[in-house]
Write an enzyme that holds these catalytic residues in place. Structure first.
Site, PDB file in Angstrom:
ATOM      1  N   ARG A  23       0.814  -1.221   0.000  1.00 23.29           N
ATOM      2  CA  ARG A  23       0.000   0.000   0.000  1.00 23.29           C
ATOM      3  C   ARG A  23       0.848   1.272   0.000  1.00 23.29           C
ATOM      4  O   ARG A  23       0.405   2.324  -0.434  1.00 23.29           O
ATOM      5  CB  ARG A  23      -0.909   0.035   1.234  1.00 23.29           C
ATOM      6  CG  ARG A  23      -1.872  -1.123   1.342  1.00 23.29           C
ATOM      7  CD  ARG A  23      -2.487  -1.174   2.727  1.00 23.29           C
ATOM      8  NE  ARG A  23      -1.464  -1.387   3.753  1.00 23.29           N
ATOM      9  CZ  ARG A  23      -1.702  -1.387   5.071  1.00 23.29           C
ATOM     10  NH1 ARG A  23      -2.932  -1.166   5.517  1.00 23.29           N
ATOM     11  NH2 ARG A  23      -0.731  -1.603   5.935  1.00 23.29           N
ATOM     12  N   HIS A  62      17.005  31.144  11.500  1.00 20.98           N
ATOM     13  CA  HIS A  62      16.033  31.733  12.413  1.00 20.98           C
ATOM     14  C   HIS A  62      16.190  31.163  13.814  1.00 20.98           C
ATOM     15  O   HIS A  62      16.489  29.982  13.988  1.00 20.98           O
ATOM     16  CB  HIS A  62      14.609  31.438  11.933  1.00 20.98           C
ATOM     17  CG  HIS A  62      14.291  32.005  10.595  1.00 20.98           C
ATOM     18  ND1 HIS A  62      13.301  31.494   9.794  1.00 20.98           N
ATOM     19  CD2 HIS A  62      14.823  33.055   9.916  1.00 20.98           C
ATOM     20  CE1 HIS A  62      13.233  32.199   8.665  1.00 20.98           C
ATOM     21  NE2 HIS A  62      14.151  33.143   8.713  1.00 20.98           N
ATOM     22  N   LYS A  72      11.789  23.325  18.410  1.00 21.30           N
ATOM     23  CA  LYS A  72      11.115  22.856  17.193  1.00 21.30           C
ATOM     24  C   LYS A  72      11.413  21.390  16.930  1.00 21.30           C
ATOM     25  O   LYS A  72      12.538  20.933  17.143  1.00 21.30           O
ATOM     26  CB  LYS A  72      11.578  23.655  15.979  1.00 21.30           C
ATOM     27  CG  LYS A  72      11.375  25.154  16.048  1.00 21.30           C
ATOM     28  CD  LYS A  72      11.922  25.818  14.790  1.00 21.30           C
ATOM     29  CE  LYS A  72      11.716  27.322  14.787  1.00 21.30           C
ATOM     30  NZ  LYS A  72      12.658  27.980  15.731  1.00 21.30           N
ATOM     31  N   HIS A 119      17.860  27.737  13.088  1.00 25.80           N
ATOM     32  CA  HIS A 119      17.406  26.757  12.103  1.00 25.80           C
ATOM     33  C   HIS A 119      17.269  27.392  10.730  1.00 25.80           C
ATOM     34  O   HIS A 119      16.836  28.543  10.586  1.00 25.80           O
ATOM     35  CB  HIS A 119      16.043  26.187  12.510  1.00 25.80           C
ATOM     36  CG  HIS A 119      15.434  25.289  11.488  1.00 25.80           C
ATOM     37  ND1 HIS A 119      14.306  25.625  10.764  1.00 25.80           N
ATOM     38  CD2 HIS A 119      15.831  24.072  11.031  1.00 25.80           C
ATOM     39  CE1 HIS A 119      14.027  24.648   9.925  1.00 25.80           C
ATOM     40  NE2 HIS A 119      14.930  23.698  10.065  1.00 25.80           N
ATOM     41  N   TYR A 132       6.444  21.879  11.221  1.00 24.88           N
ATOM     42  CA  TYR A 132       7.112  22.245  12.467  1.00 24.88           C
ATOM     43  C   TYR A 132       6.145  22.031  13.632  1.00 24.88           C
ATOM     44  O   TYR A 132       5.027  22.554  13.615  1.00 24.88           O
ATOM     45  CB  TYR A 132       7.493  23.733  12.494  1.00 24.88           C
ATOM     46  CG  TYR A 132       8.230  24.266  11.296  1.00 24.88           C
ATOM     47  CD1 TYR A 132       9.598  24.511  11.345  1.00 24.88           C
ATOM     48  CD2 TYR A 132       7.556  24.589  10.119  1.00 24.88           C
ATOM     49  CE1 TYR A 132      10.271  25.050  10.254  1.00 24.88           C
ATOM     50  CE2 TYR A 132       8.216  25.114   9.025  1.00 24.88           C
ATOM     51  CZ  TYR A 132       9.570  25.342   9.096  1.00 24.88           C
ATOM     52  OH  TYR A 132      10.230  25.871   8.013  1.00 24.88           O
TER      53      TYR A 132
END
Length: 201
Positions: A23, A62, A72, A119, A132
């Site tokens: 699948r 960032h 995060k 990041h 995120y």
């Protein structure tokens, strides 16, 4: 799933066990208790965000001021990206260093980045989709931006065309310039104290 700390302390790679069949495939992308055990405090999700990017889009670097911070868990759910973690914690033994990780829909791998770790990423495919899970709700005015092409950091983006960037990322200060802005970058000792407070969540 396998959770491995990167060369930057408090940054982790999460590798799921994938189960393919005729699948398609299935995997558990996230288990709160397993990740919380690995990082040493509860990872509480307050916000989920999603971005799509065309090939050669560069987002970042960032971070978020502390307080409030914003850890995060980053997953590429469509296409592929080259993800970059940069230690923005002044006084950290790995301050200014980076680590590269390819994230793509096939592997299902994710990155957990604690508060204080910057990041960014470059989209390696068109229509790259990134999800995120974030520990805090975004507060306007708390975002930290650092030039992703800062020569002193030296990230090898390996672009095959001109970078596609926001105006704010294209004009972001270098890491040295960000350090000169009093109180902008988090201090390592404050981050460690912040991680301790998270144990009571």
């Amino acid at each position: 799933m396998k959770i491995t700390e990167l060369s930057i302390p408090n940054a982790y790679r999460v590798t799921p066990a994938r189960h393919p069949d005729r699948r398609g495939s299935f995997h558990e992308a996230f288990r709160s208790q397993e990740l919380s055990d690995a990082i040493g405090y509860p990872f509480v999700i307050e916000q989920a965000s999603y971005s799509t990017s065309c090939r050669n889009t560069v987002r970042g670097i960032h971070g978020t001021t502390i307080p409030p911070g914003q850890a995060k868990l980053i997953t590429c759910v469509r296409g592929a990206i080259l993800d970059v973690a940069v230690d923005l914690r002044v006084g950290s033994p790995t301050f200014g260093t980076f680590e590269l990780t390819r994230l793509d829909e096939e592997s299902g791998e994710a990155l957990y980045l604690a508060d204080g770790i910057g990041h960014g990423y470059v989209a390696l495919t068109d229509n790259a989709g990134v999800n995120y899970l974030q520990s805090e709700v975004y507060v306007p005015g708390t975002m930290i931006r650092v030039d992703p092409f800062d020569a002193e950091i030296g990230i090898p983006w390996n672009l095959d065309g001109e970078p596609v960037m926001s105006d704010s990322d294209a004009t972001a200060p270098s890491l040295r310039e960000a350090m000169a802005q009093e109180g902008l970058l988090p201090r390592y000792e404050d981050c460690l104290a912040h991680y301790v407070t998270l144990k009571d969540r």
